[in-house]
Design an enzyme around this catalytic site. Structure first.
Site, short mmCIF file in Angstrom:
data_model
loop_
_atom_site.label_atom_id
_atom_site.label_comp_id
_atom_site.label_asym_id
_atom_site.label_seq_id
_atom_site.Cartn_x
_atom_site.Cartn_y
_atom_site.Cartn_z
N ASP A 285 32.39 -28.56 -49.16
CA ASP A 285 33.09 -27.43 -49.74
C ASP A 285 34.49 -27.41 -49.10
O ASP A 285 34.69 -27.95 -48.02
CB ASP A 285 32.32 -26.14 -49.43
CG ASP A 285 33.01 -24.91 -50.00
OD1 ASP A 285 33.44 -24.95 -51.16
OD2 ASP A 285 33.09 -23.90 -49.27
N ARG A 286 35.46 -26.78 -49.76
CA ARG A 286 36.81 -26.77 -49.22
C ARG A 286 37.04 -25.55 -48.33
O ARG A 286 37.09 -25.66 -47.11
CB ARG A 286 37.84 -26.80 -50.35
CG ARG A 286 39.26 -27.03 -49.85
CD ARG A 286 40.29 -26.88 -50.92
NE ARG A 286 40.56 -25.47 -51.17
CZ ARG A 286 41.51 -25.03 -51.99
NH1 ARG A 286 42.24 -25.87 -52.68
NH2 ARG A 286 41.69 -23.73 -52.15
N ASP A 287 37.16 -24.37 -48.93
CA ASP A 287 37.53 -23.16 -48.18
C ASP A 287 36.39 -22.73 -47.25
O ASP A 287 35.27 -22.54 -47.67
CB ASP A 287 37.87 -22.03 -49.15
CG ASP A 287 39.02 -22.39 -50.08
OD1 ASP A 287 39.87 -23.21 -49.69
OD2 ASP A 287 39.06 -21.87 -51.21
#
EC number: 3.1.3.-
Length: 169
Positions: free
Chosen positions: A8-10
């Site tokens: 996942d990024r954030d």
């Protein structure tokens, strides 16, 4: 078949912020992130970003902004990331999409494209929807959260660095 860590990024690759992150000047990479990515890459894992980007559906930013943030992240992380998959949909603004986590279509598309073996792969996220998407795709999961956070992930860690140590162990 290849092994992969889906990220996942954030909240995993960069600090999560209030609201939506779509400007490179707001993107803060936590200490240990680059080292964690390098450790997993050196262990033979592909690294693929899997991220919901509902701000696109809400008209807050454009797909190009997501790509710019990814390019910036790539540059700061030594070009260790192999690909980016993002879902621009939100059920309140667009039709429902199987791309959107907790569904697993982004992971499944990447698995088909790169011949990834789910039995050797992981999903690392900071929300339970990341864990759900990973389970639906048949990969092991790690959730980055506080120790007492309830989760169905196989592992709970406090950072990406700690998660990378679990993956390569």
């Amino acid at each position: 078949m290849k092994k992969c860590v889906f990220l996942d990024r954030d909240g995993v690759l960069n600090q999560d912020t209030e609201g939506y992150l779509f400007r490179t000047e707001d993107l803060i990479i936590p200490e240990g992130t680059v080292e964690a990515l390098r450790q997993m890459k050196e262990a033979g894992y592909m690294l693929i970003v899997i991220t919901n980007q509902a701000g696109i559906a809400k008209g807050l930013y454009k797909k190009e902004d997501v790509v710019k943030c990814h390019e910036f992240l790539q540059e700061k992380c030594g070009n260790l990331l192999d690909d980016l998959y993002f879902c621009p949909h939100h059920p309140d603004y667009t039709s429902n999409s199987l791309l959107r986590k907790p569904d697993s279509l982004m992971l499944e598309k990447a698995m088909a494209k790169y011949a990834i073996d789910p039995a050797q792969s992981w999903m690392i996220g900071d929300r339970e929807r990341d864990v759900q998407a990973g389970h639906k795709a048949g990969v092991r999961t790690i959730r980055i959260a506080q120790e007492e956070t309830p989760s169905k992930a196989e592992w709970l860690t406090s950072s990406l660095w700690e998660a990378s140590s679990v993956v390569v162990a």
